[in-house]
Design a protein around this motif. Structure first.
Motif, PDB file in Angstrom:
ATOM      1  N   GLY A 174     -40.689  37.189  11.207  1.00  0.00           N
ATOM      2  CA  GLY A 174     -41.791  36.237  11.243  1.00  0.00           C
ATOM      3  C   GLY A 174     -41.394  34.888  11.805  1.00  0.00           C
ATOM      4  N   TYR A 175     -40.180  34.456  11.491  1.00  0.00           N
ATOM      5  CA  TYR A 175     -39.735  33.130  11.929  1.00  0.00           C
ATOM      6  C   TYR A 175     -39.229  33.105  13.368  1.00  0.00           C
ATOM      7  CZ  TYR A 175     -39.901  31.564   7.055  1.00  0.00           C
ATOM      8  OH  TYR A 175     -40.317  31.221   5.798  1.00  0.00           O
ATOM      9  N   ALA A 176     -38.605  34.190  13.834  1.00  0.00           N
ATOM     10  CA  ALA A 176     -37.926  34.183  15.133  1.00  0.00           C
ATOM     11  C   ALA A 176     -38.839  33.778  16.299  1.00  0.00           C
ATOM     12  CB  ALA A 176     -37.294  35.550  15.396  1.00  0.00           C
ATOM     13  N   PRO A 177     -40.067  34.333  16.419  1.00  0.00           N
ATOM     14  CA  PRO A 177     -40.901  33.900  17.556  1.00  0.00           C
ATOM     15  C   PRO A 177     -41.215  32.404  17.529  1.00  0.00           C
ATOM     16  CG  PRO A 177     -41.750  35.935  16.605  1.00  0.00           C
ATOM     17  CD  PRO A 177     -40.706  35.424  15.659  1.00  0.00           C
ATOM     18  N   THR A 178     -41.451  31.877  16.323  1.00  0.00           N
ATOM     19  CA  THR A 178     -41.751  30.445  16.220  1.00  0.00           C
ATOM     20  C   THR A 178     -40.535  29.600  16.578  1.00  0.00           C
ATOM     21  OG1 THR A 178     -43.325  30.935  14.456  1.00  0.00           O
ATOM     22  CG2 THR A 178     -42.634  28.647  14.699  1.00  0.00           C
ATOM     23  N   ILE A 179     -39.362  30.041  16.124  1.00  0.00           N
ATOM     24  CA  ILE A 179     -38.136  29.323  16.480  1.00  0.00           C
ATOM     25  C   ILE A 179     -37.904  29.423  17.985  1.00  0.00           C
ATOM     26  CG2 ILE A 179     -35.658  29.140  16.105  1.00  0.00           C
ATOM     27  CD1 ILE A 179     -37.317  28.377  13.692  1.00  0.00           C
ATOM     28  N   GLY A 180     -38.279  30.570  18.577  1.00  0.00           N
ATOM     29  CA  GLY A 180     -38.161  30.714  20.027  1.00  0.00           C
ATOM     30  C   GLY A 180     -39.041  29.708  20.761  1.00  0.00           C
ATOM     31  N   ILE A 181     -40.239  29.489  20.252  1.00  0.00           N
ATOM     32  CA  ILE A 181     -41.127  28.479  20.848  1.00  0.00           C
ATOM     33  C   ILE A 181     -40.532  27.087  20.689  1.00  0.00           C
ATOM     34  CG2 ILE A 181     -43.396  27.395  20.654  1.00  0.00           C
ATOM     35  CD1 ILE A 181     -44.494  30.134  19.836  1.00  0.00           C
ATOM     36  N   LEU A 182     -39.928  26.858  19.518  1.00  0.00           N
ATOM     37  CA  LEU A 182     -39.256  25.574  19.298  1.00  0.00           C
ATOM     38  C   LEU A 182     -38.141  25.376  20.322  1.00  0.00           C
ATOM     39  CD1 LEU A 182     -38.819  23.025  17.596  1.00  0.00           C
ATOM     40  CD2 LEU A 182     -37.350  24.385  16.070  1.00  0.00           C
ATOM     41  N   GLY A 183     -37.383  26.462  20.585  1.00  0.00           N
ATOM     42  CA  GLY A 183     -36.346  26.381  21.607  1.00  0.00           C
ATOM     43  C   GLY A 183     -36.919  26.103  22.980  1.00  0.00           C
ATOM     44  N   ALA A 184     -38.090  26.684  23.252  1.00  0.00           N
ATOM     45  CA  ALA A 184     -38.742  26.435  24.542  1.00  0.00           C
ATOM     46  C   ALA A 184     -39.136  24.972  24.683  1.00  0.00           C
ATOM     47  CB  ALA A 184     -39.978  27.336  24.673  1.00  0.00           C
ATOM     48  N   VAL A 185     -39.665  24.401  23.603  1.00  0.00           N
ATOM     49  CA  VAL A 185     -40.049  22.988  23.625  1.00  0.00           C
ATOM     50  C   VAL A 185     -38.828  22.104  23.842  1.00  0.00           C
ATOM     51  CG1 VAL A 185     -41.031  21.102  22.276  1.00  0.00           C
ATOM     52  CG2 VAL A 185     -42.085  23.365  22.206  1.00  0.00           C
ATOM     53  N   LEU A 186     -37.730  22.435  23.157  1.00  0.00           N
ATOM     54  CA  LEU A 186     -36.505  21.650  23.339  1.00  0.00           C
ATOM     55  C   LEU A 186     -36.023  21.725  24.785  1.00  0.00           C
ATOM     56  CD1 LEU A 186     -34.555  22.620  20.073  1.00  0.00           C
ATOM     57  CD2 LEU A 186     -35.697  20.451  20.585  1.00  0.00           C
ATOM     58  N   GLY A 187     -36.138  22.936  25.385  1.00  0.00           N
ATOM     59  CA  GLY A 187     -35.736  23.075  26.780  1.00  0.00           C
ATOM     60  C   GLY A 187     -36.602  22.247  27.707  1.00  0.00           C
ATOM     61  N   LEU A 188     -37.904  22.220  27.429  1.00  0.00           N
ATOM     62  CA  LEU A 188     -38.800  21.421  28.258  1.00  0.00           C
ATOM     63  C   LEU A 188     -38.544  19.928  28.088  1.00  0.00           C
ATOM     64  CD1 LEU A 188     -42.127  23.430  27.829  1.00  0.00           C
ATOM     65  CD2 LEU A 188     -40.601  23.379  29.817  1.00  0.00           C
ATOM     66  N   LEU A 194     -36.068  39.586  19.573  1.00  0.00           N
ATOM     67  CA  LEU A 194     -35.331  39.872  18.350  1.00  0.00           C
ATOM     68  C   LEU A 194     -36.265  40.235  17.204  1.00  0.00           C
ATOM     69  CD1 LEU A 194     -32.577  37.104  18.459  1.00  0.00           C
ATOM     70  CD2 LEU A 194     -32.229  39.564  18.660  1.00  0.00           C
ATOM     71  N   ALA A 195     -37.409  39.563  17.139  1.00  0.00           N
ATOM     72  CA  ALA A 195     -38.361  39.842  16.061  1.00  0.00           C
ATOM     73  C   ALA A 195     -38.881  41.270  16.142  1.00  0.00           C
ATOM     74  CB  ALA A 195     -39.511  38.845  16.105  1.00  0.00           C
ATOM     75  N   ASN A 196     -39.321  41.675  17.325  1.00  0.00           N
ATOM     76  CA  ASN A 196     -40.020  42.957  17.476  1.00  0.00           C
ATOM     77  C   ASN A 196     -39.106  44.136  17.786  1.00  0.00           C
ATOM     78  OD1 ASN A 196     -43.107  42.295  17.430  1.00  0.00           O
ATOM     79  ND2 ASN A 196     -42.167  40.678  18.656  1.00  0.00           N
ATOM     80  N   LEU A 197     -37.922  43.860  18.293  1.00  0.00           N
ATOM     81  CA  LEU A 197     -37.004  44.944  18.634  1.00  0.00           C
ATOM     82  C   LEU A 197     -35.867  45.101  17.634  1.00  0.00           C
ATOM     83  CD1 LEU A 197     -36.679  44.373  22.492  1.00  0.00           C
ATOM     84  CD2 LEU A 197     -38.251  45.895  21.278  1.00  0.00           C
ATOM     85  N   VAL A 198     -35.626  44.089  16.823  1.00  0.00           N
ATOM     86  CA  VAL A 198     -34.488  44.148  15.896  1.00  0.00           C
ATOM     87  C   VAL A 198     -34.914  43.879  14.449  1.00  0.00           C
ATOM     88  CG1 VAL A 198     -32.214  43.210  15.341  1.00  0.00           C
ATOM     89  CG2 VAL A 198     -32.909  43.420  17.725  1.00  0.00           C
ATOM     90  N   PHE A 199     -35.392  42.683  14.172  1.00  0.00           N
ATOM     91  CA  PHE A 199     -35.609  42.276  12.785  1.00  0.00           C
ATOM     92  C   PHE A 199     -36.666  43.110  12.069  1.00  0.00           C
ATOM     93  CE2 PHE A 199     -34.238  37.820  14.337  1.00  0.00           C
ATOM     94  CZ  PHE A 199     -32.910  38.167  14.201  1.00  0.00           C
ATOM     95  N   LEU A 200     -37.854  43.219  12.637  1.00  0.00           N
ATOM     96  CA  LEU A 200     -38.931  43.972  11.984  1.00  0.00           C
ATOM     97  C   LEU A 200     -38.620  45.468  11.867  1.00  0.00           C
ATOM     98  CD1 LEU A 200     -42.089  42.201  13.460  1.00  0.00           C
ATOM     99  CD2 LEU A 200     -41.080  41.924  11.195  1.00  0.00           C
ATOM    100  N   PRO A 201     -38.069  46.119  12.915  1.00  0.00           N
ATOM    101  CA  PRO A 201     -37.680  47.524  12.748  1.00  0.00           C
ATOM    102  C   PRO A 201     -36.622  47.728  11.663  1.00  0.00           C
ATOM    103  CG  PRO A 201     -37.849  46.999  15.069  1.00  0.00           C
ATOM    104  CD  PRO A 201     -37.968  45.693  14.326  1.00  0.00           C
ATOM    105  N   ILE A 202     -35.661  46.796  11.569  1.00  0.00           N
ATOM    106  CA  ILE A 202     -34.646  46.908  10.520  1.00  0.00           C
ATOM    107  C   ILE A 202     -35.305  46.822   9.143  1.00  0.00           C
ATOM    108  CG2 ILE A 202     -32.735  45.675   9.403  1.00  0.00           C
ATOM    109  CD1 ILE A 202     -31.672  45.002  12.168  1.00  0.00           C
TER     110      ILE A 202
END
Length: 246
Positions: free
Chosen positions: A151-165, A195-203
């Motif tokens: 649940g958190y990984a996609p949001t953190i990914g967006i946060l990383g995108a904002v930091l990159g911008l 990571l959220a959809n291919l790793v964390f949630l399936p695990i």
């Protein structure tokens, strides 16, 4: 080794990298250490914030079960239960002492010990049900860390995108730094969603299935113990066991 889990994650990675290559992209463009650190540390930091340390550590340790799950031994267990039933009917409950010493599973040993000690069927059910409830609750709480990470990984990914911008905006005057900033921005989003959809949630889902199977196994044992203590014929015990083996 669970080859299904291993094959699944390999197919997912090959699919993404293969699609990237078919579109003319380079695999190296997806390798961004800064984005990876942002997503991984940010995600697990958030998970640890909401989770007791004991549950977090147990959840991480349970990761091995995804690739090496416990064997489904219900059929073998049913055969042992029938031996216990026949011994108890022919020779008495106290003769199960030899069977107790041959067992290694703490839950099985506990149930057999209660039977041998002459505890009433209702008390055996009560004691073992409490053990089952807290055991399953503890493991489910541990497995939830992977759902939380998903649940958190996609949001953190967006946060990383904002930091990159932000990095891009800070270096508009220097075109040589724009590419790296934009790369971090987009790749961080890919890492988070991937990571959220291919790793964390399936695990998390795989661990919940393993926990559920363990619950069925323990329920089978408990009902068999109560049935034996009630003096049911081994044939009745066997018929009840068949419902857990379908």
């Amino acid at each position: 080794m669970d080859w299904g889990s291993l094959t699944g994650i390999i197919i997912a990675i090959v699919g993404i990298l293969g699609g990237q290559a078919l579109e003319g992209g380079h695999i190296s463009s997806l390798v961004q250490p800064a984005a990876f650190i942002i997503v991984i540390l940010g995600t697990f930091g958030a998970v640890l914030l909401q989770t007791p340390p004991s549950s977090f550590v147990m959840g991480v340790k349970m990761l091995g079960l995804v690739f090496s799950p416990p064997a489904d031994d219900r059929k073998a267990l049913a055969k042992r239960i029938m031996i216990w039933s026949n011994v108890a009917r022919k020779d008495g409950i106290f003769k199960l002492e030899a069977n107790l010493n041959a067992e290694k599973d703490p839950f099985v040993k506990k149930g057999l010990r209660l039977m041998i000690d002459g505890i009433a069927p209702e008390k055996v059910r009560e004691i073992c049900s409490i053990d089952m409830y807290f055991h399953e609750t503890q493991r489910r709480n541990a497995a939830k860390i992977w759902d939380a990470a998903g649940g958190y990984a996609p949001t953190i990914g967006i946060l990383g995108a904002v930091l990159g911008l932000i990095h891009v905006m800070e270096n508009l005057s220097d075109p040589t730094k724009l590419g790296s900033g934009i790369a971090v921005a987009f790749v961080a989003t890919i890492y988070g969603v991937g990571l959220a959809n291919l790793v964390f949630l399936p695990i998390g889902n795989k661990l919940k299935a393993i926990i559920q199977l363990e619950g069925v196994r323990r329920e089978m044992l408990l009902n068999a113990w109560v049935s034996i203590l009630n003096g049911d014929h081994p044939r009745i015990v066997e018929e009840r066991l068949q419902g857990y083996l379908r």
